[in-house]
Design a protein around this motif. Structure first.
Motif, PDB file in Angstrom:
ATOM      1  N   ALA A  21     -12.647  10.661  -1.889  1.00 48.73           N
ATOM      2  CA  ALA A  21     -13.629   9.782  -2.520  1.00 48.73           C
ATOM      3  C   ALA A  21     -14.123  10.331  -3.854  1.00 48.73           C
ATOM      4  O   ALA A  21     -14.505   9.564  -4.735  1.00 48.73           O
ATOM      5  N   HIS A  22     -14.098  11.656  -3.997  1.00 48.80           N
ATOM      6  CA  HIS A  22     -14.583  12.298  -5.223  1.00 48.80           C
ATOM      7  C   HIS A  22     -13.445  13.135  -5.810  1.00 48.80           C
ATOM      8  O   HIS A  22     -13.254  14.296  -5.412  1.00 48.80           O
ATOM      9  N   PRO A  23     -12.666  12.583  -6.742  1.00 54.46           N
ATOM     10  CA  PRO A  23     -11.476  13.269  -7.252  1.00 54.46           C
ATOM     11  C   PRO A  23     -11.742  14.646  -7.860  1.00 54.46           C
ATOM     12  O   PRO A  23     -10.833  15.476  -7.920  1.00 54.46           O
ATOM     13  N   TRP A  24     -12.948  14.909  -8.297  1.00 58.41           N
ATOM     14  CA  TRP A  24     -13.306  16.185  -8.925  1.00 58.41           C
ATOM     15  C   TRP A  24     -13.660  17.257  -7.903  1.00 58.41           C
ATOM     16  O   TRP A  24     -13.732  18.455  -8.245  1.00 58.41           O
ATOM     17  N   LEU A  25     -13.883  16.875  -6.648  1.00 57.96           N
ATOM     18  CA  LEU A  25     -14.446  17.788  -5.663  1.00 57.96           C
ATOM     19  C   LEU A  25     -13.516  18.951  -5.323  1.00 57.96           C
ATOM     20  O   LEU A  25     -13.967  20.089  -5.182  1.00 57.96           O
ATOM     21  N   ALA A  26     -12.220  18.684  -5.157  1.00 57.19           N
ATOM     22  CA  ALA A  26     -11.293  19.742  -4.754  1.00 57.19           C
ATOM     23  C   ALA A  26     -11.304  20.889  -5.754  1.00 57.19           C
ATOM     24  O   ALA A  26     -11.342  22.064  -5.371  1.00 57.19           O
ATOM     25  N   THR A  27     -11.272  20.558  -7.037  1.00 59.27           N
ATOM     26  CA  THR A  27     -11.294  21.589  -8.077  1.00 59.27           C
ATOM     27  C   THR A  27     -12.595  22.369  -8.039  1.00 59.27           C
ATOM     28  O   THR A  27     -12.612  23.603  -8.152  1.00 59.27           O
ATOM     29  N   GLN A  28     -13.699  21.665  -7.885  1.00 55.43           N
ATOM     30  CA  GLN A  28     -14.996  22.335  -7.848  1.00 55.43           C
ATOM     31  C   GLN A  28     -15.159  23.200  -6.604  1.00 55.43           C
ATOM     32  O   GLN A  28     -15.762  24.278  -6.661  1.00 55.43           O
ATOM     33  N   LEU A  29     -14.623  22.761  -5.475  1.00 57.38           N
ATOM     34  CA  LEU A  29     -14.683  23.585  -4.269  1.00 57.38           C
ATOM     35  C   LEU A  29     -13.942  24.902  -4.483  1.00 57.38           C
ATOM     36  O   LEU A  29     -14.449  25.970  -4.122  1.00 57.38           O
ATOM     37  N   ALA A  30     -12.753  24.811  -5.069  1.00 58.30           N
ATOM     38  CA  ALA A  30     -11.984  26.028  -5.336  1.00 58.30           C
ATOM     39  C   ALA A  30     -12.746  26.942  -6.293  1.00 58.30           C
ATOM     40  O   ALA A  30     -12.783  28.166  -6.113  1.00 58.30           O
ATOM     41  N   THR A  31     -13.374  26.351  -7.297  1.00 59.92           N
ATOM     42  CA  THR A  31     -14.136  27.140  -8.275  1.00 59.92           C
ATOM     43  C   THR A  31     -15.340  27.804  -7.628  1.00 59.92           C
ATOM     44  O   THR A  31     -15.586  29.007  -7.815  1.00 59.92           O
ATOM     45  N   GLN A  32     -16.104  27.024  -6.868  1.00 58.78           N
ATOM     46  CA  GLN A  32     -17.321  27.561  -6.250  1.00 58.78           C
ATOM     47  C   GLN A  32     -16.993  28.658  -5.234  1.00 58.78           C
ATOM     48  O   GLN A  32     -17.679  29.683  -5.175  1.00 58.78           O
ATOM     49  N   LEU A  33     -15.946  28.449  -4.446  1.00 63.44           N
ATOM     50  CA  LEU A  33     -15.628  29.416  -3.398  1.00 63.44           C
ATOM     51  C   LEU A  33     -15.029  30.701  -3.950  1.00 63.44           C
ATOM     52  O   LEU A  33     -15.188  31.768  -3.347  1.00 63.44           O
ATOM     53  N   SER A  34     -14.328  30.608  -5.083  1.00 61.49           N
ATOM     54  CA  SER A  34     -13.707  31.811  -5.645  1.00 61.49           C
ATOM     55  C   SER A  34     -14.642  32.575  -6.580  1.00 61.49           C
ATOM     56  O   SER A  34     -14.627  33.805  -6.612  1.00 61.49           O
ATOM     57  N   ARG A  35     -15.476  31.852  -7.326  1.00 61.05           N
ATOM     58  CA  ARG A  35     -16.339  32.516  -8.312  1.00 61.05           C
ATOM     59  C   ARG A  35     -17.724  32.841  -7.776  1.00 61.05           C
ATOM     60  O   ARG A  35     -18.300  33.872  -8.138  1.00 61.05           O
TER      61      ARG A  35
END
Length: 248
Positions: A115-129
């Motif tokens: 539903a939120h195309p940007w979420l996957a990228t942000q999840l990876a960013t938040q979890l790694s950084r």
């Protein structure tokens, strides 16, 4: 002398962090991360950028808050659909079993990334950084409580919960990337045609080098991503149960 009619005063919803984050999610959904600027946000909120900075210090914090808001809604929601294969119900009147609760969280996160195309990228960013932020603990807590309820020994809580978390976010993220590639406006790629192309290419591989890939090539055609995702969850849960069942 004609009397002037007074315009009714326009009531605006008070500016709050929650409202800012909600509008930020809407902008991310419609124009993406590049389109999420404080100017666009201020226009949508009918306020000045300075008022927004009172609540949010910068874009990085805004993206983190938007990600956390979507994740919080996903992990706190109830079951989002059929539990899929391997489902198990709790005792009558006792609510869902830990396994069903995990499936519900997993499927809600899966649907959120679609539903939120940007979420996957942000999840990876938040979890790694910033794994010390709110996003990683929120997901880990929602899964870990259920792992504990499955009577997994405490020494294995972290490993079992991590396995679930990595599978859920990895599979959901990959699905979101695939969906974005076929659903992009102007794209002529049809999902069924794409899968058929993959299947055909795999069937044409060298039988000596890729016997297994050729054997499963036809299963790629027309498969249901959600069902496949839930089957994967069932496999992980079965492994956790087999390895850590009481008395083993």
């Amino acid at each position: 002398m004609a009397s002037r009619s007074r315009r009714p005063e326009r009531r605006q919803e008070p500016l709050s962090r929650e409202r800012i984050v909600g509008v930020a999610v809407e902008l991310l959904d419609t124009v993406g991360e590049r389109g999420l600027t404080f100017r666009a946000l201020a226009e949508r909120l009918a306020t000045g950028p300075g008022a927004i900075y009172w609540h949010i210090t910068g874009k990085a914090e805004l993206l983190a808050a938007a990600t956390d808001a979507v994740v919080a809604a996903a992990v706190s929601a109830g079951p989002a659909g059929p539990t899929g294969s391997g489902g198990s119900a709790g005792p009558t009147g006792a609510g869902p079993s830990p396994q069903d609760a995990i499936r519900a969280v997993a499927l809600n996160l899966f649907d959120a990334t679609e539903a939120h195309p940007w979420l996957a990228t942000q999840l990876a960013t938040q979890l790694s950084r910033t794994p010390w932020g709110t996003v990683a603990p929120r997901i880990f807590e929602s899964l870990g409580r259920q792992v504990r309820a499955m009577d997994v020994p405490e020494a294995h809580w972290f490993t079992a919960s991590s396995a679930l978390m990595h599978y859920i976010l990895g599979a959901a993220g990959q699905n979101a990337v695939n969906a974005e590639g076929t659903d992009t406006p102007g794209s002529e790629v049809d999902r069924d045609e794409f899968l058929d192309t993959v299947s055909t290419a795999w069937e044409g591989l060298d039988p000596d080098d890729y016997p297994f890939t050729r054997a499963v090539a036809d299963q790629v055609r027309g498969h249901d991503d959600r069902e496949q995702f839930l089957d994967g969850i069932a496999l992980v849960l079965a492994g956790i149960t087999a390895l850590h069942s009481p008395g083993r």
